[in-house]
Design a protein around this motif. Structure first.
Motif, short mmCIF file in Angstrom:
data_model
loop_
_atom_site.label_atom_id
_atom_site.label_comp_id
_atom_site.label_asym_id
_atom_site.label_seq_id
_atom_site.Cartn_x
_atom_site.Cartn_y
_atom_site.Cartn_z
N TYR A 123 35.11 -21.58 -95.64
CA TYR A 123 35.70 -20.98 -96.83
C TYR A 123 34.91 -19.73 -97.21
O TYR A 123 33.77 -19.53 -96.77
CB TYR A 123 35.76 -21.96 -98.00
CG TYR A 123 34.41 -22.44 -98.51
CD1 TYR A 123 33.75 -21.77 -99.54
CD2 TYR A 123 33.80 -23.57 -97.98
CE1 TYR A 123 32.52 -22.21 -100.01
CE2 TYR A 123 32.58 -24.02 -98.45
CZ TYR A 123 31.95 -23.33 -99.46
OH TYR A 123 30.73 -23.78 -99.92
N ILE A 157 40.13 -20.91 -98.58
CA ILE A 157 39.76 -21.92 -97.59
C ILE A 157 40.35 -21.53 -96.23
O ILE A 157 41.49 -21.07 -96.14
CB ILE A 157 40.27 -23.31 -98.01
CG1 ILE A 157 39.76 -23.65 -99.41
CG2 ILE A 157 39.84 -24.38 -97.01
CD1 ILE A 157 40.32 -24.92 -99.98
N GLN A 160 41.16 -26.87 -92.01
CA GLN A 160 41.58 -28.18 -92.49
C GLN A 160 40.35 -29.04 -92.79
O GLN A 160 40.35 -29.83 -93.74
CB GLN A 160 42.47 -28.86 -91.45
CG GLN A 160 43.31 -30.00 -92.00
CD GLN A 160 44.33 -29.56 -93.04
OE1 GLN A 160 44.93 -28.49 -92.89
NE2 GLN A 160 44.50 -30.36 -94.08
N ILE A 163 39.13 -28.26 -96.15
CA ILE A 163 40.01 -28.81 -97.18
C ILE A 163 39.61 -30.24 -97.51
O ILE A 163 39.49 -30.63 -98.68
CB ILE A 163 41.49 -28.75 -96.72
CG1 ILE A 163 41.99 -27.31 -96.77
CG2 ILE A 163 42.37 -29.65 -97.59
CD1 ILE A 163 43.40 -27.13 -96.29
N HIS A 182 48.01 -30.63 -102.99
CA HIS A 182 46.99 -30.51 -101.96
C HIS A 182 46.52 -29.07 -101.83
O HIS A 182 47.26 -28.12 -102.14
CB HIS A 182 47.54 -30.99 -100.60
CG HIS A 182 47.98 -32.42 -100.60
ND1 HIS A 182 47.10 -33.47 -100.57
CD2 HIS A 182 49.24 -32.95 -100.64
CE1 HIS A 182 47.78 -34.61 -100.58
NE2 HIS A 182 49.08 -34.33 -100.62
N LEU A 183 45.30 -28.92 -101.37
CA LEU A 183 44.78 -27.59 -101.08
C LEU A 183 45.51 -27.01 -99.86
O LEU A 183 45.90 -27.74 -98.95
CB LEU A 183 43.28 -27.66 -100.80
CG LEU A 183 42.39 -28.05 -101.99
CD1 LEU A 183 40.97 -28.28 -101.51
CD2 LEU A 183 42.42 -26.96 -103.05
#
Length: 514
Positions: A123, A157, A160, A163, A182-183
């Protein structure tokens, strides 16, 4: 208990002296609160060892080669020159832009990665705020104290895996997610907004306290253009202390994007990157750990609590022995010596690090040590210690080596012998293709990594190999042309006392050797 009383006494004296100085000079914010311990003309150190090592140390002590101004000129774009490793470990690259006065606004990009080569971004943080320079630092010579105010901090981000990691640390309310939300990768999420009184930074252990201490150096080279470096405050090695830590040392410097070392492919990648497109650094060669030979500091290094030093190591891989010379100074250019520590011992390789890929875990043992004192205030202190606690009491002389092995170290300097440390080493290559040696970062609180749980997860400033031969570690044959050592005028006595108190306060916890 005796150690606690000493610390309390030193802190009390420090505050009294500091208040006296502030009453006299407090109105002159940009007057550097130091006086040279020794006139530069009298500083003619003689070094006798491998010629390459000699040249390297004289090079970094060349007064005309490095200049620094107070207050520093920050305007411009500053970037990382390699994948940086912070305690934790955390792997990141930084890209900071400071805008012209009077606004003093800044925009900072921090790109985080899951690997020690900065190949896999997780990120990026976008930090906006304002910086106000305050005054020349009374704690860290040559530095400027500053005050920063954050305006906004956002996050993008990239993977995965990130996340899943961030979802467990950041509350949904912080990210503006609805129930069951969800992000999403590559979407911008606001974590901090001063006007909206929104603050979700605590869960990330995020801090920009590094901006509270600054120094800009210009390195002049005879056959190339100058290189500018920005030193920002150190990051505490204890995660729980990071947010509130006021730095007294430095991180690895950032390079000015227009005046950086050449070649520097990383500088260009970081400069062109954005929060949506983080830099993917090129692969570096995998170099097996080979310690044989001599290694020397590339610059005058800093440590928290007012210490500056240069280091020289010699390793013999076959015999698993090492020798180190630690030359301590009172100034950020390493020209005003206080004392030199000479240490020897042996080491063992444990195996590859699980936390930092490419690094090797080692255990070092210090079995013998000698000290050479150059500062008169420190000399008086050691000569008044109880006999048998730090060499021969009353026998300390300026520039004369004394063995402290037979007294099991030196209580006044916090040296304990024998002494064991759990270390982390890694090999690298600099922009000229020369071998580099990274060893573990010292705990910020001045303690020692004397058990496996305290093994470092980040690195100090790397050392460069100056000789591949295995031989005697380089050391001073004398301090100056005069056998009596450096002269300290009465006008410098107060500064000398302040330096001594700072050193003893930092060292009474324990020696940091490697």
């Amino acid at each position: 208990m005796a150690g606690e009383r000493l610390i309390h006494l030193l802190k009390t004296i420090w505050m009294v002296l500091l208040m006296q100085v502030l009453c006299v000079m407090g109105s002159k914010l940009w007057e550097v609160p130091t006086a040279p311990l020794v006139p530069h003309a009298n500083l003619s150190t003689r070094l006798f060892w491998e010629p390459q090592c000699q040249v390297q140390l004289r090079h970094l002590q060349n007064e005309a080669r490095i200049t620094a101004t107070i207050p520093p000129k920050l305007e411009g774009h500053w970037v990382s020159s390699r994948c940086e490793v912070r305690p934790g470990p955390e792997f990141l690259t930084r890209s900071y832009t400071f805008y012209q006065s009077p606004t003093r606004l800044f925009r900072a990009l921090q790109h985080y990665y899951s690997d020690s080569e900065c190949h896999i971004p997780t990120y990026s943080l976008v930090i906006r705020g304002k910086l106000r320079l305050r005054q020349a630092s009374w704690i860290t010579s040559g530095a400027t104290e500053a005050e920063h105010h954050l305006h906004k901090v956002g996050m993008v981000i990239h993977s995965q895996k990130a996340i899943h990691y961030l979802a467990t640390r950041l509350p949904s309310s912080c990210l503006g997610l609805k129930a069951g939300g969800h992000l999403v990768p590559h979407r911008f999420y606001e974590l901090f907004n001063a006007k909206a009184e929104k603050d979700c930074l605590g869960a990330l252990g995020f801090s920009m306290m590094e901006l509270e201490l600054l120094r800009v150096e210009t390195h002049h080279h005879p056959h190339s253009r100058p290189v500018q470096k920005l030193f920002l405050g150190d990051v505490h090695t204890d995660w729980n202390e990071r947010v509130h830590h006021r730095p007294t040392g430095y991180q690895e410097p950032l390079q000015n994007a227009m005046h950086h070392i050449h070649p520097c492919p990383v500088c260009a990648l970081v400069y062109r990157a954005s929060e949506q497109h983080p830099p993917i650094l090129p692969s570096s060669p995998s170099i097996p750990l080979d310690l044989n030979g001599n290694w020397v500091s590339q610059r005058c290094e800093s440590r928290p609590s007012v210490l500056f030093l240069t280091r020289l190591f010699a390793f013999n891989e076959e015999q698993r022995t090492w020798e180190g010379t630690y030359q301590h100074y009172s100034d950020p250019m390493c020209r005003q010596p206080i004392f030199t520590l000479l240490a020897t011992g042996h080491y063992a390789k444990v195996g590859q690090s699980v936390k930092v890929r490419g690094a090797t875990e080692l255990v070092f043992k210090v079995t013998r040590a000698k000290v050479i004192v150059f500062d008169h205030a420190l000399l008086r202190e050691l000569n008044t210690t109880q006999n048998g606690r730090c060499g021969q009491a009353g026998r300390w002389e300026v520039g004369v080596e004394q063995d402290i092995t037979w007294t099991d170290g030196c209580d006044a300097l916090g040296i304990r012998l024998p002494h064991k440390e759990y270390e982390l080493f890694k090999m690298g290559v600099n922009h000229k293709g020369l071998p580099l040696l990274f060893n573990g970062e010292r705990p910020t609180d001045g303690s020692s990594p004397d058990r496996p749980a305290k093994r470092p997860t980040s690195f100090q400033t790397p050392m460069v190999q100056c000789s591949t031969s295995v031989g005697v570690v380089p050391r001073y044959s004398s301090y100056s042309d005069h056998s009596t050592g450096p002269k300290i005028s009465s006008a410098n006595a107060l500064h000398s006392s302040l330096i001594l108190l700072s050193i003893l306060n930092a060292w009474c916890w324990n020696i940091y050797l490697l």
